[in-house]
Design a protein around this motif. Structure first.
Motif, PDB file in Angstrom:
ATOM      1  N   MET A   1      76.502 -13.091 -12.390  1.00 16.52           N
ATOM      2  CA  MET A   1      76.520 -11.657 -12.266  1.00 16.52           C
ATOM      3  C   MET A   1      75.666 -11.200 -11.086  1.00 16.52           C
ATOM      4  O   MET A   1      76.034 -10.289 -10.382  1.00 16.52           O
ATOM      5  CB  MET A   1      76.026 -11.052 -13.578  1.00 16.52           C
ATOM      6  CG  MET A   1      76.298  -9.595 -13.679  1.00 16.52           C
ATOM      7  SD  MET A   1      78.059  -9.339 -13.601  1.00 16.52           S
ATOM      8  CE  MET A   1      78.180  -7.699 -14.127  1.00 16.52           C
ATOM      9  N   LEU A   2      74.526 -11.858 -10.884  1.00 15.78           N
ATOM     10  CA  LEU A   2      73.659 -11.500  -9.776  1.00 15.78           C
ATOM     11  C   LEU A   2      74.363 -11.764  -8.446  1.00 15.78           C
ATOM     12  O   LEU A   2      74.242 -10.981  -7.515  1.00 15.78           O
ATOM     13  CB  LEU A   2      72.349 -12.294  -9.862  1.00 15.78           C
ATOM     14  CG  LEU A   2      71.279 -11.925  -8.845  1.00 15.78           C
ATOM     15  CD1 LEU A   2      70.901 -10.466  -8.985  1.00 15.78           C
ATOM     16  CD2 LEU A   2      70.061 -12.796  -9.028  1.00 15.78           C
ATOM     17  N   THR A   3      75.126 -12.828  -8.348  1.00 20.69           N
ATOM     18  CA  THR A   3      75.835 -13.157  -7.111  1.00 20.69           C
ATOM     19  C   THR A   3      76.830 -12.060  -6.761  1.00 20.69           C
ATOM     20  O   THR A   3      76.965 -11.687  -5.599  1.00 20.69           O
ATOM     21  CB  THR A   3      76.548 -14.513  -7.251  1.00 20.69           C
ATOM     22  OG1 THR A   3      75.585 -15.481  -7.614  1.00 20.69           O
ATOM     23  CG2 THR A   3      77.196 -14.921  -5.963  1.00 20.69           C
ATOM     24  N   LEU A   4      77.507 -11.518  -7.748  1.00 26.96           N
ATOM     25  CA  LEU A   4      78.447 -10.429  -7.514  1.00 26.96           C
ATOM     26  C   LEU A   4      77.704  -9.205  -6.976  1.00 26.96           C
ATOM     27  O   LEU A   4      78.159  -8.568  -6.025  1.00 26.96           O
ATOM     28  CB  LEU A   4      79.185 -10.084  -8.811  1.00 26.96           C
ATOM     29  CG  LEU A   4      80.201  -8.957  -8.706  1.00 26.96           C
ATOM     30  CD1 LEU A   4      81.287  -9.315  -7.713  1.00 26.96           C
ATOM     31  CD2 LEU A   4      80.793  -8.661 -10.065  1.00 26.96           C
ATOM     32  N   ALA A   5      76.554  -8.890  -7.539  1.00 29.91           N
ATOM     33  CA  ALA A   5      75.762  -7.753  -7.067  1.00 29.91           C
ATOM     34  C   ALA A   5      75.296  -7.971  -5.632  1.00 29.91           C
ATOM     35  O   ALA A   5      75.307  -7.043  -4.814  1.00 29.91           O
ATOM     36  CB  ALA A   5      74.565  -7.531  -7.986  1.00 29.91           C
ATOM     37  N   THR A  51      71.199 -13.351   4.765  1.00 31.06           N
ATOM     38  CA  THR A  51      70.145 -14.312   4.425  1.00 31.06           C
ATOM     39  C   THR A  51      69.710 -14.139   2.975  1.00 31.06           C
ATOM     40  O   THR A  51      69.566 -15.111   2.232  1.00 31.06           O
ATOM     41  CB  THR A  51      68.937 -14.140   5.372  1.00 31.06           C
ATOM     42  OG1 THR A  51      69.373 -14.303   6.716  1.00 31.06           O
ATOM     43  CG2 THR A  51      67.847 -15.144   5.053  1.00 31.06           C
ATOM     44  N   LEU A  52      69.519 -12.885   2.571  1.00 29.78           N
ATOM     45  CA  LEU A  52      69.154 -12.595   1.187  1.00 29.78           C
ATOM     46  C   LEU A  52      70.242 -13.074   0.239  1.00 29.78           C
ATOM     47  O   LEU A  52      69.962 -13.708  -0.783  1.00 29.78           O
ATOM     48  CB  LEU A  52      68.913 -11.090   1.012  1.00 29.78           C
ATOM     49  CG  LEU A  52      68.615 -10.627  -0.412  1.00 29.78           C
ATOM     50  CD1 LEU A  52      67.254 -11.168  -0.856  1.00 29.78           C
ATOM     51  CD2 LEU A  52      68.636  -9.108  -0.486  1.00 29.78           C
ATOM     52  N   ILE A  57      71.732 -17.023  -3.856  1.00 29.33           N
ATOM     53  CA  ILE A  57      72.708 -17.995  -4.389  1.00 29.33           C
ATOM     54  C   ILE A  57      72.043 -19.359  -4.547  1.00 29.33           C
ATOM     55  O   ILE A  57      72.216 -20.032  -5.570  1.00 29.33           O
ATOM     56  CB  ILE A  57      73.950 -18.086  -3.471  1.00 29.33           C
ATOM     57  CG1 ILE A  57      74.801 -16.838  -3.629  1.00 29.33           C
ATOM     58  CG2 ILE A  57      74.773 -19.326  -3.803  1.00 29.33           C
ATOM     59  CD1 ILE A  57      75.989 -16.789  -2.695  1.00 29.33           C
ATOM     60  N   ALA A  58      71.276 -19.784  -3.565  1.00 30.65           N
ATOM     61  CA  ALA A  58      70.592 -21.085  -3.645  1.00 30.65           C
ATOM     62  C   ALA A  58      69.574 -21.098  -4.779  1.00 30.65           C
ATOM     63  O   ALA A  58      69.467 -22.082  -5.515  1.00 30.65           O
ATOM     64  CB  ALA A  58      69.901 -21.393  -2.313  1.00 30.65           C
ATOM     65  N   GLN A  65      70.774 -25.698 -12.125  1.00 32.84           N
ATOM     66  CA  GLN A  65      70.650 -27.158 -12.090  1.00 32.84           C
ATOM     67  C   GLN A  65      69.502 -27.632 -12.979  1.00 32.84           C
ATOM     68  O   GLN A  65      69.639 -28.606 -13.714  1.00 32.84           O
ATOM     69  CB  GLN A  65      70.438 -27.641 -10.650  1.00 32.84           C
ATOM     70  CG  GLN A  65      70.476 -29.128 -10.476  1.00 32.84           C
ATOM     71  CD  GLN A  65      71.848 -29.702 -10.728  1.00 32.84           C
ATOM     72  OE1 GLN A  65      72.853 -29.056 -10.515  1.00 32.84           O
ATOM     73  NE2 GLN A  65      71.902 -30.920 -11.215  1.00 32.84           N
ATOM     74  N   ARG A  66      68.371 -26.938 -12.932  1.00 37.79           N
ATOM     75  CA  ARG A  66      67.222 -27.292 -13.766  1.00 37.79           C
ATOM     76  C   ARG A  66      67.593 -27.153 -15.251  1.00 37.79           C
ATOM     77  O   ARG A  66      67.289 -28.019 -16.057  1.00 37.79           O
ATOM     78  CB  ARG A  66      66.025 -26.405 -13.427  1.00 37.79           C
ATOM     79  CG  ARG A  66      64.739 -26.858 -14.092  1.00 37.79           C
ATOM     80  CD  ARG A  66      63.511 -26.028 -13.691  1.00 37.79           C
ATOM     81  NE  ARG A  66      63.476 -25.634 -12.305  1.00 37.79           N
ATOM     82  CZ  ARG A  66      63.508 -24.370 -11.886  1.00 37.79           C
ATOM     83  NH1 ARG A  66      63.566 -23.380 -12.750  1.00 37.79           N
ATOM     84  NH2 ARG A  66      63.460 -24.084 -10.603  1.00 37.79           N
TER      85      ARG A  66
END
Length: 195
Positions: A1-5, A51-52, A57-58, A65-66
């Protein structure tokens, strides 16, 4: 959801810059598209936004992954305790399911499984505990003499239990009656505990 924002934010910035460029061209007809180049400030905003966007995303991927590694480690440890044909799974809502087939499974191992799960996530929802047979245990009688009334208190702590089958265990009739107090148990589980 954050990636979409993040994506929506970057696109909004890009559209705002493009809208300003079009407005400047419309306001001053002598300007051509070539002369209304992207300003240094606009370019800086666009690069900062991208960049943000990629940085977030990273970061999201590292968190995912964690979490995935923790779940895999937990699953490996729990399955070792459950024994042959034992399964540790989860449903789409995140609740946990346990399948116990190993005939030597006992109260102590049950307590260790519960401790591993609560150490990982104290408020984990255990929705299913089933004692059953699997390919490696199919030839042995379905009996878990090591699972006694000591495990009843542990099971009563899992208030979200919907499916429960303790047939073949050494849980007494009194212990089964206590298990009937679990609020979420389905009707089939209730019928199994009454027999």
């Amino acid at each position: 959801m954050l990636t979409l924002a993040e994506f929506v934010f970057a696109m909004t910035v890009a559209f705002a810059i493009d809208s300003r460029r079009r407005w400047r061209i419309a306001r001053r007809p002598e300007m051509t598209a070539g002369s209304a180049r992207l300003s240094l400030g606009g370019l800086l905003i666009l690069i900062s936004g991208l960049t943000l966007f990629f940085g977030l995303i990273a970061a999201e991927y590292q968190v995912y992954q964690r979490f995935r590694d923790e779940v895999h480690q937990l699953q490996t440890n729990v399955v070792k305790l459950l024994g042959p044909d034992g399964e540790f799974g989860s449903l789409t809502d995140g609740s946990i399911t346990l399948l116990i087939c190993d005939r030597s499974f006992d109260d102590d191992r049950f307590a260790k499984v519960a401790r591993l799960i609560s150490d990982w996530k104290p408020d984990a929802e255990i929705c299913q505990v089933i004692f059953s047979s699997g390919p490696a245990t199919n030839d042995t009688p379905p009996a878990w003499s090591g699972v006694t009334d000591r495990s009843v208190e542990l099971l009563l702590g899992w208030r979200e239990l919907k499916w429960l089958s303790v047939d073949g265990s050494a849980i007494s009739a009194e212990g089964r009656q206590k298990l009937l107090t679990l609020p979420q148990l389905d009707e089939i589980s209730r019928q199994g505990l009454m027999h």
